[in-house]
Design a protein around this motif. Structure first.
Motif, PDB file in Angstrom:
ATOM      1  N   PHE A 298       0.876  -1.051   0.037  1.00 16.02           N
ATOM      2  CA  PHE A 298       0.007   0.052   0.071  1.00 16.02           C
ATOM      3  C   PHE A 298       0.968   1.110   0.057  1.00 16.02           C
ATOM      4  CE2 PHE A 298      -2.529  -3.391   1.398  1.00 16.02           C
ATOM      5  CZ  PHE A 298      -3.946  -3.146   0.988  1.00 16.02           C
ATOM      6  N   MET A 299       0.554   2.125  -0.752  1.00 12.10           N
ATOM      7  CA  MET A 299       1.266   3.359  -0.904  1.00 12.10           C
ATOM      8  C   MET A 299       0.394   4.530  -0.457  1.00 12.10           C
ATOM      9  SD  MET A 299       4.381   3.269  -1.853  1.00 12.10           S
ATOM     10  CE  MET A 299       5.547   2.301  -3.000  1.00 12.10           C
ATOM     11  N   SER A 300       1.096   5.692   0.229  1.00 11.44           N
ATOM     12  CA  SER A 300       0.458   6.665   0.656  1.00 11.44           C
ATOM     13  C   SER A 300       0.501   7.870  -0.782  1.00 11.44           C
ATOM     14  CB  SER A 300       1.026   7.496   1.662  1.00 11.44           C
ATOM     15  OG  SER A 300       2.437   7.860   1.251  1.00 11.44           O
ATOM     16  N   GLY A 301      -0.145   8.919  -0.543  1.00 10.99           N
ATOM     17  CA  GLY A 301      -0.117   9.826  -1.545  1.00 10.99           C
ATOM     18  C   GLY A 301       1.457  10.202  -1.890  1.00 10.99           C
ATOM     19  N   ASP A 302       2.425  10.143  -0.947  1.00  6.49           N
ATOM     20  CA  ASP A 302       3.666  10.515  -1.206  1.00  6.49           C
ATOM     21  C   ASP A 302       4.632   9.464  -1.347  1.00  6.49           C
ATOM     22  OD1 ASP A 302       3.621  13.413  -0.593  1.00  6.49           O
ATOM     23  OD2 ASP A 302       2.886  12.929   1.223  1.00  6.49           O
ATOM     24  N   GLU A 303       3.930   8.207  -1.809  1.00  3.34           N
ATOM     25  CA  GLU A 303       4.726   7.059  -2.126  1.00  3.34           C
ATOM     26  C   GLU A 303       5.653   6.586  -0.879  1.00  3.34           C
ATOM     27  OE1 GLU A 303       7.067   7.709  -5.820  1.00  3.34           O
ATOM     28  OE2 GLU A 303       5.044   7.635  -6.916  1.00  3.34           O
ATOM     29  N   PHE A 307       3.313  -2.336   4.057  1.00  6.49           N
ATOM     30  CA  PHE A 307       2.816  -3.567   3.991  1.00  6.49           C
ATOM     31  C   PHE A 307       1.883  -4.300   4.674  1.00  6.49           C
ATOM     32  CE2 PHE A 307       7.136  -2.866   2.151  1.00  6.49           C
ATOM     33  CZ  PHE A 307       7.318  -3.252   0.931  1.00  6.49           C
ATOM     34  N   LEU A 308       0.891  -4.994   4.188  1.00  2.29           N
ATOM     35  CA  LEU A 308       0.095  -5.664   4.950  1.00  2.29           C
ATOM     36  C   LEU A 308      -0.179  -7.183   4.693  1.00  2.29           C
ATOM     37  CD1 LEU A 308      -3.460  -3.336   5.217  1.00  2.29           C
ATOM     38  CD2 LEU A 308      -1.546  -3.801   7.048  1.00  2.29           C
ATOM     39  N   GLN A 309      -0.104  -7.814   5.677  1.00  2.00           N
ATOM     40  CA  GLN A 309      -0.135  -9.138   5.447  1.00  2.00           C
ATOM     41  C   GLN A 309      -1.540 -10.090   5.546  1.00  2.00           C
ATOM     42  OE1 GLN A 309       1.563 -12.157   8.338  1.00  2.00           O
ATOM     43  NE2 GLN A 309       3.051 -13.079   6.605  1.00  2.00           N
ATOM     44  N   VAL A 310      -1.829 -10.765   4.679  1.00  2.00           N
ATOM     45  CA  VAL A 310      -3.080 -11.330   4.536  1.00  2.00           C
ATOM     46  C   VAL A 310      -2.718 -12.982   4.735  1.00  2.00           C
ATOM     47  CG1 VAL A 310      -5.085 -11.840   3.382  1.00  2.00           C
ATOM     48  CG2 VAL A 310      -3.936 -10.022   3.169  1.00  2.00           C
ATOM     49  N   LYS A 311      -3.130 -13.542   5.972  1.00  2.00           N
ATOM     50  CA  LYS A 311      -2.688 -14.791   6.347  1.00  2.00           C
ATOM     51  C   LYS A 311      -3.690 -16.099   6.444  1.00  2.00           C
ATOM     52  CE  LYS A 311       0.756 -17.580   8.812  1.00  2.00           C
ATOM     53  NZ  LYS A 311       1.822 -17.462   9.926  1.00  2.00           N
ATOM     54  N   GLU A 312      -3.856 -16.998   5.771  1.00  2.00           N
ATOM     55  CA  GLU A 312      -4.809 -17.823   5.869  1.00  2.00           C
ATOM     56  C   GLU A 312      -4.899 -18.439   7.404  1.00  2.00           C
ATOM     57  OE1 GLU A 312      -6.582 -22.002   4.076  1.00  2.00           O
ATOM     58  OE2 GLU A 312      -4.482 -21.425   3.336  1.00  2.00           O
ATOM     59  N   ALA A 313      -6.034 -18.450   7.828  1.00  2.00           N
ATOM     60  CA  ALA A 313      -6.270 -19.047   9.211  1.00  2.00           C
ATOM     61  C   ALA A 313      -7.219 -20.429   8.896  1.00  2.00           C
ATOM     62  CB  ALA A 313      -6.988 -18.108  10.081  1.00  2.00           C
ATOM     63  N   SER A 314      -6.603 -21.449   9.427  1.00  2.00           N
ATOM     64  CA  SER A 314      -7.289 -22.641   9.588  1.00  2.00           C
ATOM     65  C   SER A 314      -7.502 -23.053  10.774  1.00  2.00           C
ATOM     66  CB  SER A 314      -6.630 -23.790   8.734  1.00  2.00           C
ATOM     67  OG  SER A 314      -5.862 -23.515   7.567  1.00  2.00           O
ATOM     68  N   HIS A 315      -8.357 -24.158  11.111  1.00  2.00           N
ATOM     69  CA  HIS A 315      -8.609 -24.686  12.393  1.00  2.00           C
ATOM     70  C   HIS A 315      -7.414 -24.930  13.134  1.00  2.00           C
ATOM     71  CE1 HIS A 315     -13.151 -25.129  12.264  1.00  2.00           C
ATOM     72  NE2 HIS A 315     -12.750 -25.272  10.918  1.00  2.00           N
ATOM     73  N   SER A 316      -7.377 -24.548  14.667  1.00  2.00           N
ATOM     74  CA  SER A 316      -6.174 -24.614  15.227  1.00  2.00           C
ATOM     75  C   SER A 316      -5.940 -26.148  15.823  1.00  2.00           C
ATOM     76  CB  SER A 316      -6.449 -24.109  16.698  1.00  2.00           C
ATOM     77  OG  SER A 316      -5.579 -24.442  17.653  1.00  2.00           O
ATOM     78  N   VAL A 317      -4.541 -26.622  15.425  1.00  2.00           N
ATOM     79  CA  VAL A 317      -4.317 -27.692  15.830  1.00  2.00           C
ATOM     80  C   VAL A 317      -4.746 -28.351  17.315  1.00  2.00           C
ATOM     81  CG1 VAL A 317      -2.370 -27.697  14.282  1.00  2.00           C
ATOM     82  CG2 VAL A 317      -1.996 -27.040  16.675  1.00  2.00           C
ATOM     83  N   VAL A 364      -5.576 -10.421   8.934  1.00  2.00           N
ATOM     84  CA  VAL A 364      -4.704  -9.409   8.092  1.00  2.00           C
ATOM     85  C   VAL A 364      -4.014  -8.580   9.407  1.00  2.00           C
ATOM     86  CG1 VAL A 364      -4.969  -7.062   6.844  1.00  2.00           C
ATOM     87  CG2 VAL A 364      -6.839  -8.941   6.506  1.00  2.00           C
ATOM     88  N   ARG A 365      -2.801  -8.250   9.172  1.00  2.00           N
ATOM     89  CA  ARG A 365      -1.983  -7.408  10.120  1.00  2.00           C
ATOM     90  C   ARG A 365      -0.881  -6.677   9.203  1.00  2.00           C
ATOM     91  NH1 ARG A 365       1.710 -12.246  12.896  1.00  2.00           N
ATOM     92  NH2 ARG A 365       3.034 -12.854  11.090  1.00  2.00           N
ATOM     93  N   ILE A 366      -0.240  -5.754  10.078  1.00  2.00           N
ATOM     94  CA  ILE A 366       1.092  -5.244   9.599  1.00  2.00           C
ATOM     95  C   ILE A 366       2.020  -6.237   9.487  1.00  2.00           C
ATOM     96  CG2 ILE A 366       2.715  -3.604  10.200  1.00  2.00           C
ATOM     97  CD1 ILE A 366       0.891  -1.978   9.083  1.00  2.00           C
ATOM     98  N   LEU A 367       2.741  -6.065   8.188  1.00  2.00           N
ATOM     99  CA  LEU A 367       3.769  -7.105   8.124  1.00  2.00           C
ATOM    100  C   LEU A 367       5.120  -6.348   8.879  1.00  2.00           C
ATOM    101  CD1 LEU A 367       4.862  -9.968   6.814  1.00  2.00           C
ATOM    102  CD2 LEU A 367       5.413  -8.607   4.820  1.00  2.00           C
ATOM    103  N   LYS A 368       5.684  -7.183   9.852  1.00  5.07           N
ATOM    104  CA  LYS A 368       6.767  -6.893  10.569  1.00  5.07           C
ATOM    105  C   LYS A 368       8.042  -7.122  10.043  1.00  5.07           C
ATOM    106  CE  LYS A 368       3.874  -6.890  14.861  1.00  5.07           C
ATOM    107  NZ  LYS A 368       3.732  -7.380  16.075  1.00  5.07           N
TER     108      LYS A 368
END
Length: 462
Positions: A298-303, A307-317, A364-368
């Motif tokens: 994702f970019m702001s108007g000033d470039e 980064f946002l991470q979209v990670k699959e969530a399955s059922h917990s082990v 979804v979260r900020i990618l660290k």
């Protein structure tokens, strides 16, 4: 009267009475069927993963026993269902090993240490589940560093002792004080006995306030041309073609629209100052490799990039422990709720979504782009002891928010009985993990060096 409203003394006594149902010494034994097929448990997870990354996952798991333990949370969860349960429940991390702890800088410039992986988190789980996995991970890591059997036992016991003592301290705080408690890394590091480790950590803390913590090589970078495009780093980070398996997992337009529906108004104001410019697939972790995970640039108007991470969530082990634990809603929501429950300060962009066409759910979260330290940075038994104690204290703080510190502390008591029993279990499970790793490596021989995060194993002087 609800148990949570009983007096501290009554809750301590309640915890002590739980020893009749599950004696502390009973945790020392590794029980349950010995003929389960660990390879089959792990291979079954491949059914929903990206086919092109299955071999990558197999190779990572084959690298060494510690890498295998990290990736085999499903196997350990299967085995933990047979172990004694106390009945003192918490929001569990679910994949509680020493590399799933980390540091982050708060807006107030404080550096907090916390649990930082919640893919397997689940509410209503016995507190011993996380404690046993953490202690086992310490034993496995110590084995890789050449620690003797007595040293490994003491390291595991020290981890649990730190957990027990911090939980005892939390018992005498008000519920509000427990909720707002923090693990300030700078203060914790001052307690380290190993001078070299203490100096190294203080250097990291100073750098975190300047240029930031060490950067992850598996982090997206922008194209050298300066265009708002993520640079490919196959097989870990790559663009994908329309109609490919990766493209079928998630569609940004629909997926982010659903994400906006769970976003709070004040975060929406911030989010609207950015626009999506690029979207790639990103293979993550060890055990998660092959699950559907993406990164949006994702970019702001000033470039200025975000980064946002979209990670699959399955059922917990951890659902293997008891079918009644199954989370009924969106699995991404499960992860988000667990993280908010256990962490002292959470990412403001935490949210969840789904993509109905693929039937997959995501968080979804900020990618660290930060890491505190790798195992290779924690060299020597004394340094590992310092780090293990820190993890133990941190886990207690996380459990204290959802569980009852008085009940848990009352069960563990003032003696080292619980510490020693869990340490016995950790060493027993270390041996099972080593055998499981050998069976996996025999089925899928590694064709690459062991994980660079783990030093070569020295001869065990038992």
């Amino acid at each position: 009267m609800p148990t949570s409203l009983a007096t501290r003394a009554d809750r301590l006594q309640q915890g002590k009475s739980l020893r009749k149902l599950a004696p502390r010494a009973a945790h020392a034994q590794l029980v349950g069927p010995m003929d389960r097929d660990a390879n089959a448990i792990l291979d079954a997870q491949n059914a929903t993963r990206l086919p092109a990354l299955i071999e990558v996952r197999r190779q990572l798991l084959a690298g060494d026993p510690f890498a295998y333990l990290r990736g085999a949370a499903a196997v350990m969860a299967h085995d933990l269902q047979w172990q004694p349960m106390v009945g003192a429940k918490v929001q569990a991390c679910g994949d509680c090993h020493l590399m799933n702890f980390g540091a982050f800088v708060t807006p107030e410039d404080n550096i907090l240490f916390n649990v930082n992986d919640f893919d397997e988190t689940l509410p209503g789980v016995d507190f011993t589940v996380d404690v046993k996995r953490l202690a086992t991970s310490i034993a496995v890591a110590a084995s890789a560093q050449g620690a003797t059997k007595p040293q490994r036992h003491e390291l595991a016991a020290a981890t649990v002792r730190a957990y027990r003592k911090r939980m005892e301290a939390l018992t005498y705080l008000t519920p509000l004080e427990v909720w707002h408690s923090r693990v300030d890394l700078e203060q914790e590091v001052k307690k380290f006995r190993n001078a070299a480790m203490r100096k190294k950590m203080m250097t990291i803390i100073a750098r975190a306030r300047g240029e930031g913590l060490d950067k992850d090589d598996n982090f997206p970078t922008l194209a050298e041309s300066g265009a708002p495009v993520i640079h490919d780093k196959a097989p870990r980070i790559f663009h994908f073609a329309a109609g490919s398996d990766a493209a079928k997992g998630f569609e940004p337009g629909k997926g982010f629209a659903e994400y906006l529906n769970v976003m709070s108004p004040e975060v929406r104001v911030l989010f609207d100052r950015y626009t999506l410019k690029d979207f790639v697939f990103k293979a993550v972790g060890v055990g998660s490799v092959g699950t559907y995970c993406y990164v949006g640039l994702f970019m702001s108007g000033d470039e200025e990039p975000m980064f946002l991470q979209v990670k699959e969530a399955s059922h917990s082990v951890l659902e293997a422990l008891d079918e009644k634990l199954a989370y009924p809603g969106n699995q991404g929501q499960r992860v988000v709720e667990g993280q908010r429950m256990m962490q002292a300060a959470s990412d403001i962009f935490l949210g969840w979504t789904e993509y109905s066409e693929s039937g997959r759910e995501f968080y979804v979260r900020i990618l660290k782009n930060r890491r505190l330290a790798g195992i290779s940075d924690i060299a020597g038994t004394e340094a590992l002891t310092d780090y293990a104690r820190l993890c133990g204290r941190t886990l207690a703080r996380a459990h204290g928010r959802s569980g009852d510190p008085a009940v848990i502390s009352g069960y563990m008591g003032d003696s080292d009985a619980f510490d020693e029993a869990i340490a016995d279990f950790a060493l027993a499970y270390e041996q099972r993990n080593e055998a499981d790793h050998a069976a996996w490596a025999a089925a899928y021989p590694p064709n690459a060096p062991a994980s660079p995060a783990l030093p070569a194993k020295k001869q065990d002087k038992k």
